[in-house]
Design a protein around this motif. Structure first.
Motif: not given
Length: 434
Positions: A167-168, A174-178, A219-227, A231-232
């Motif tokens: 998923d990441l 589900g993690i997004t950007y603001g 469930t949804r492609w959601n651009y965000g802090h996944s990457t 990295g962590r």
């Protein structure tokens, strides 16, 4: 981070200052292709001259201060030229070794680092993220139940299944950007306190973990802090900082001597590209590249050069191999560069689906799944870009890669579409749309 689809949309603002053009050629990293490629169309001198004239016009009309274009085919550069100024304040000419903040072009590097650990047998795509970052065990999904008065209460729901490493990589966590959209969850990710202080990757991942997810995983492609979270994970699994791991396994062996999370060597700092005043902005949390900080943003933090990044891409184009060294298994590269969110997955593409209607998404890259209208652009092309305007794409059908470096956030998407259209027109694969 991104503010436009990867095939580009016209951006705002022309800057009224004509700049002198200072082209520089030569000096690209030459590499040998590791396998025999089928015959592919090549660029004529006239076609390359037309592309160069277009970039010179961008400089001369004050839209961008300068740029670098590298086209590499069959393992060798066929075009490598610098245009205009490195920095409009110093008025130093652009040179091939200019250093750029590459923002979301960092994502491909972090994704490859994670897949190296998969190849090592130390990480699995189906591992829950909470196995490595415990704070994600308590993750919740935020459901917006706004009332008519405009309040934004959120109902927190438990996960139907854990967020996984897969998923990441494919942005289905589900993690997004603001910075895009008006949803209540999005506004939480836009809180400046998320980036307050001198935090490291571990602390940032924990800050992300306490925020509600925008969607249930997968469930949804959601651009965000996944990457950034990925990295962590690389750090936890490897026992090194993200930069230490990437330097040891990628940057040093590939000869990417100018790729890092801040420009530590003072002697290199005059080589950093500058932008016009209208384009001097900072992606949230990503600061001046001369300033050291503990956060090594795997999603947006790297600086690099055109030559360095081309070495990285050539390794991928070669099926994970360069100069006799295998970095990734060929089947791993094939997996990363194939669509992982196709119709059969049921994953939703919403209005903020940045890859665009003719592309899916793999494990770290947008992937071409159908040609745009009125073109025969090749399927399987993979790509991404950065908020500073720079972009890259890799075309296995034509055995070609392209790196374009620029410091012009308001112009990058428009230029990307124009240049790519011209390149494929030159190869006989579509009509010009610019």
């Amino acid at each position: 981070m991104k503010r436009w689809r990867t095939d580009g949309f016209a951006q705002r603002c022309l800057v009224a200052a004509a700049l002198a053009v200072a082209p520089v050629t030569g000096g690209a990293h030459e590499v040998c292709a590791q396998s025999q490629a089928p015959p592919a169309p090549t660029f004529s001198r006239a076609a390359l001259d037309r592309i160069a004239d277009t970039i010179r016009d961008e400089v001369a009309t004050g839209k961008i201060p300068g740029a670098i274009l590298l086209i590499q085919q069959h393992g060798k550069p066929v075009y490598f030229e610098s245009f205009g100024l490195r920095d409009p304040e110093t008025r130093q000419p652009m040179t091939p070794d200019t250093i750029f903040q590459i923002y979301s072009m960092s994502k491909a590097v972090t994704s490859v680092a994670a897949m190296m650990l998969v190849d090592d047998g130390k990480l699995s795509l189906d591992d829950p993220v909470s196995k490595y970052i415990r704070s994600f065990a308590d993750a919740k999904v935020g459901v917006d139940i706004s009332d008519e008065a405009g309040k934004y209460p959120l109902k927190l729901e438990p996960l139907k299944r854990p967020i996984t490493i897969r998923d990441l990589l494919r942005h289905t966590s589900g993690i997004t950007y603001g910075f895009f959209g008006e949803a209540a969850v999005t506004k939480l990710y836009g809180n400046p306190q998320l980036y307050a202080g001198d935090f490291d990757n571990a602390e940032f991942a924990d800050r992300i973990a306490i925020l509600p997810l925008a969607d249930q995983p997968a469930t949804r492609w959601n651009y965000g802090h996944s990457t950034d979270v990925l990295g962590r994970v690389v750090e936890v699994v490897s026992g090194q900082t993200l930069f230490q791991f990437e330097k040891q396994r990628l940057f040093d062996p590939l000869g990417m001597t100018d790729t890092e999370y801040h420009v530590a060597d003072e002697a290199k700092r005059p080589r950093i590209a500058g932008a016009f005043p209208v384009d001097r902005f900072r992606v949230a949390g990503v600061r001046d590249p001369t300033l050291p900080r503990r956060w090594e943003s795997g999603g947006a933090g790297l600086v690099s050069t055109a030559g360095d990044y081309a070495r990285f891409l050539q390794m991928l184009l070669n099926g994970g191999r360069l100069d006799g060294k295998q970095y990734l298994k060929p089947e791993t590269v094939a997996l990363m560069t194939s669509d992982q969110i196709g119709p059969e997955t049921g994953i939703i593409h919403d209005p903020f689906y940045f890859p665009g209607p003719s592309s899916g998404f793999g494990l770290g890259f947008a992937v071409r799944t159908s040609p745009p209208p009125n073109t025969t652009w090749p399927l399987g092309e993979y790509r991404w870009d950065g908020a500073g305007g720079s972009f890259y794409f890799v075309d296995p059908v034509d055995d070609m890669l392209v790196v374009f470096m620029v410091a012009a956030p308001t112009q990058g998407g428009r230029i990307q579409l124009t240049l790519k259209t011209m390149m494929y027109e030159a190869l006989g694969k579509g009509l010009r749309k610019d």
